[in-house]
Design a protein around this motif. Structure first.
Motif, PDB file in Angstrom:
ATOM      1  N   TYR A   8       0.823  -1.201   0.000  1.00 40.53           N
ATOM      2  CA  TYR A   8       0.000   0.000   0.000  1.00 40.53           C
ATOM      3  C   TYR A   8       0.861   1.256   0.000  1.00 40.53           C
ATOM      4  O   TYR A   8       0.506   2.255  -0.608  1.00 40.53           O
ATOM      5  CB  TYR A   8      -0.951  -0.002   1.199  1.00 40.53           C
ATOM      6  CG  TYR A   8      -1.972   1.098   1.142  1.00 40.53           C
ATOM      7  CD1 TYR A   8      -3.020   1.047   0.234  1.00 40.53           C
ATOM      8  CD2 TYR A   8      -1.877   2.205   1.989  1.00 40.53           C
ATOM      9  CE1 TYR A   8      -3.956   2.060   0.178  1.00 40.53           C
ATOM     10  CE2 TYR A   8      -2.801   3.227   1.944  1.00 40.53           C
ATOM     11  CZ  TYR A   8      -3.844   3.156   1.029  1.00 40.53           C
ATOM     12  OH  TYR A   8      -4.756   4.156   0.964  1.00 40.53           O
ATOM     13  N   GLU A   9       1.995   1.206   0.657  1.00 36.56           N
ATOM     14  CA  GLU A   9       2.904   2.349   0.698  1.00 36.56           C
ATOM     15  C   GLU A   9       3.558   2.610  -0.657  1.00 36.56           C
ATOM     16  O   GLU A   9       3.974   3.724  -0.943  1.00 36.56           O
ATOM     17  CB  GLU A   9       3.984   2.126   1.773  1.00 36.56           C
ATOM     18  CG  GLU A   9       3.461   2.227   3.182  1.00 36.56           C
ATOM     19  CD  GLU A   9       4.513   1.855   4.217  1.00 36.56           C
ATOM     20  OE1 GLU A   9       5.643   1.501   3.830  1.00 36.56           O
ATOM     21  OE2 GLU A   9       4.194   1.919   5.417  1.00 36.56           O
ATOM     22  N   VAL A  11       1.993   2.511  -3.511  1.00 36.04           N
ATOM     23  CA  VAL A  11       1.015   3.181  -4.365  1.00 36.04           C
ATOM     24  C   VAL A  11       0.887   4.637  -3.940  1.00 36.04           C
ATOM     25  O   VAL A  11       0.570   4.945  -2.797  1.00 36.04           O
ATOM     26  CB  VAL A  11      -0.352   2.468  -4.280  1.00 36.04           C
ATOM     27  CG1 VAL A  11      -1.376   3.184  -5.146  1.00 36.04           C
ATOM     28  CG2 VAL A  11      -0.219   1.020  -4.683  1.00 36.04           C
ATOM     29  N   LYS A  12       1.100   5.533  -4.880  1.00 37.76           N
ATOM     30  CA  LYS A  12       1.026   6.967  -4.634  1.00 37.76           C
ATOM     31  C   LYS A  12      -0.338   7.487  -5.094  1.00 37.76           C
ATOM     32  O   LYS A  12      -1.011   6.858  -5.906  1.00 37.76           O
ATOM     33  CB  LYS A  12       2.138   7.701  -5.398  1.00 37.76           C
ATOM     34  CG  LYS A  12       3.537   7.183  -5.111  1.00 37.76           C
ATOM     35  CD  LYS A  12       3.919   7.442  -3.677  1.00 37.76           C
ATOM     36  CE  LYS A  12       5.318   6.900  -3.422  1.00 37.76           C
ATOM     37  NZ  LYS A  12       5.572   6.515  -2.094  1.00 37.76           N
ATOM     38  N   PRO A  13      -0.754   8.645  -4.605  1.00 37.20           N
ATOM     39  CA  PRO A  13      -2.067   9.206  -4.993  1.00 37.20           C
ATOM     40  C   PRO A  13      -2.196   9.399  -6.512  1.00 37.20           C
ATOM     41  O   PRO A  13      -3.264   9.192  -7.075  1.00 37.20           O
ATOM     42  CB  PRO A  13      -2.121  10.542  -4.266  1.00 37.20           C
ATOM     43  CG  PRO A  13      -1.209  10.386  -3.109  1.00 37.20           C
ATOM     44  CD  PRO A  13      -0.118   9.446  -3.567  1.00 37.20           C
ATOM     45  N   PHE A  14      -1.143   9.802  -7.164  1.00 37.98           N
ATOM     46  CA  PHE A  14      -1.191  10.021  -8.610  1.00 37.98           C
ATOM     47  C   PHE A  14      -1.439   8.695  -9.347  1.00 37.98           C
ATOM     48  O   PHE A  14      -2.045   8.687 -10.420  1.00 37.98           O
ATOM     49  CB  PHE A  14       0.111  10.682  -9.084  1.00 37.98           C
ATOM     50  CG  PHE A  14       0.049  11.185 -10.486  1.00 37.98           C
ATOM     51  CD1 PHE A  14      -0.774  12.258 -10.811  1.00 37.98           C
ATOM     52  CD2 PHE A  14       0.802  10.587 -11.486  1.00 37.98           C
ATOM     53  CE1 PHE A  14      -0.844  12.725 -12.110  1.00 37.98           C
ATOM     54  CE2 PHE A  14       0.737  11.048 -12.787  1.00 37.98           C
ATOM     55  CZ  PHE A  14      -0.082  12.119 -13.103  1.00 37.98           C
ATOM     56  N   ASP A  15      -0.996   7.588  -8.782  1.00 38.75           N
ATOM     57  CA  ASP A  15      -1.247   6.278  -9.388  1.00 38.75           C
ATOM     58  C   ASP A  15      -2.742   5.988  -9.478  1.00 38.75           C
ATOM     59  O   ASP A  15      -3.226   5.425 -10.452  1.00 38.75           O
ATOM     60  CB  ASP A  15      -0.553   5.174  -8.593  1.00 38.75           C
ATOM     61  CG  ASP A  15       0.966   5.270  -8.636  1.00 38.75           C
ATOM     62  OD1 ASP A  15       1.485   5.969  -9.533  1.00 38.75           O
ATOM     63  OD2 ASP A  15       1.627   4.655  -7.776  1.00 38.75           O
ATOM     64  N   TRP A  16      -3.489   6.365  -8.450  1.00 33.38           N
ATOM     65  CA  TRP A  16      -4.942   6.146  -8.465  1.00 33.38           C
ATOM     66  C   TRP A  16      -5.596   6.975  -9.571  1.00 33.38           C
ATOM     67  O   TRP A  16      -6.546   6.516 -10.215  1.00 33.38           O
ATOM     68  CB  TRP A  16      -5.553   6.498  -7.108  1.00 33.38           C
ATOM     69  CG  TRP A  16      -5.150   5.563  -6.013  1.00 33.38           C
ATOM     70  CD1 TRP A  16      -4.338   5.839  -4.953  1.00 33.38           C
ATOM     71  CD2 TRP A  16      -5.515   4.189  -5.884  1.00 33.38           C
ATOM     72  NE1 TRP A  16      -4.182   4.719  -4.169  1.00 33.38           N
ATOM     73  CE2 TRP A  16      -4.909   3.688  -4.730  1.00 33.38           C
ATOM     74  CE3 TRP A  16      -6.301   3.318  -6.638  1.00 33.38           C
ATOM     75  CZ2 TRP A  16      -5.051   2.387  -4.303  1.00 33.38           C
ATOM     76  CZ3 TRP A  16      -6.451   2.019  -6.209  1.00 33.38           C
ATOM     77  CH2 TRP A  16      -5.835   1.560  -5.065  1.00 33.38           C
ATOM     78  N   ILE A  17      -5.107   8.181  -9.792  1.00 28.96           N
ATOM     79  CA  ILE A  17      -5.639   9.030 -10.865  1.00 28.96           C
ATOM     80  C   ILE A  17      -5.383   8.389 -12.227  1.00 28.96           C
ATOM     81  O   ILE A  17      -6.269   8.352 -13.085  1.00 28.96           O
ATOM     82  CB  ILE A  17      -5.033  10.449 -10.785  1.00 28.96           C
ATOM     83  CG1 ILE A  17      -5.481  11.132  -9.496  1.00 28.96           C
ATOM     84  CG2 ILE A  17      -5.412  11.281 -11.997  1.00 28.96           C
ATOM     85  CD1 ILE A  17      -4.764  12.434  -9.200  1.00 28.96           C
TER      86      ILE A  17
END
Length: 142
Positions: A8-9, A11-17
């Protein structure tokens, strides 16, 4: 649980976008085909165009009045494709290509659908054409 936290660490917020945008983009072909098929008018003809090596071999109108027909095309020496037409649909019934992709495609009948036999360089494509009425352009002197 510790392993899940480590992943989980990563994965960055931009990856979700990026994932969300890619998921939305995956629906673009459905939207395009829906728009394309909605513009088919009731008076247009549906035509199957069979081309081999980029050259148009046959053009068959697909309608309720089209009779059942089976014919064989020979793209090159030792190659054959048996094409079957049944009213409003068409298919590559049998061929001697190794992968049988065109045969597995089955019946096609809607504008934009294709059946492709790459080893034989043969494409069956469903298209629409507008019916044209012949206009008598004879000039009658008064």
């Amino acid at each position: 649980m510790k392993r899940l936290k480590q992943h989980y660490e990563l994965v960055k917020p931009f990856d979700w976008i990026i994932v969300a945008l890619l998921m939305l983009a995956s629906f673009i072909p459905i939207v395009i085909f829906t728009i394309q098929n909605s513009h088919v008018s009731a008076d247009s003809e549906i035509v199957a165009v069979i081309s081999i090596n980029g050259k148009e071999e046959r053009r068959i109108t697909l309608s309720e009045s089209t009779k059942h027909e089976t014919f064989t095309l020979h793209p090159a020496k030792g190659q054959y494709n048996i094409i079957e037409v049944d009213g409003t649909r068409i298919r590559d019934k049998e061929d001697n290509s190794p992968d049988q992709v065109a045969v597995k495609t089955g019946w096609i009948s809607k504008p934009g659908q294709t059946s492709v036999c790459l080893p034989h360089k043969m494409i069956i494509e469903i298209q629409t054409t507008e019916k044209t009425e012949e206009i008598d352009d004879t000039i009658i002197p008064l």
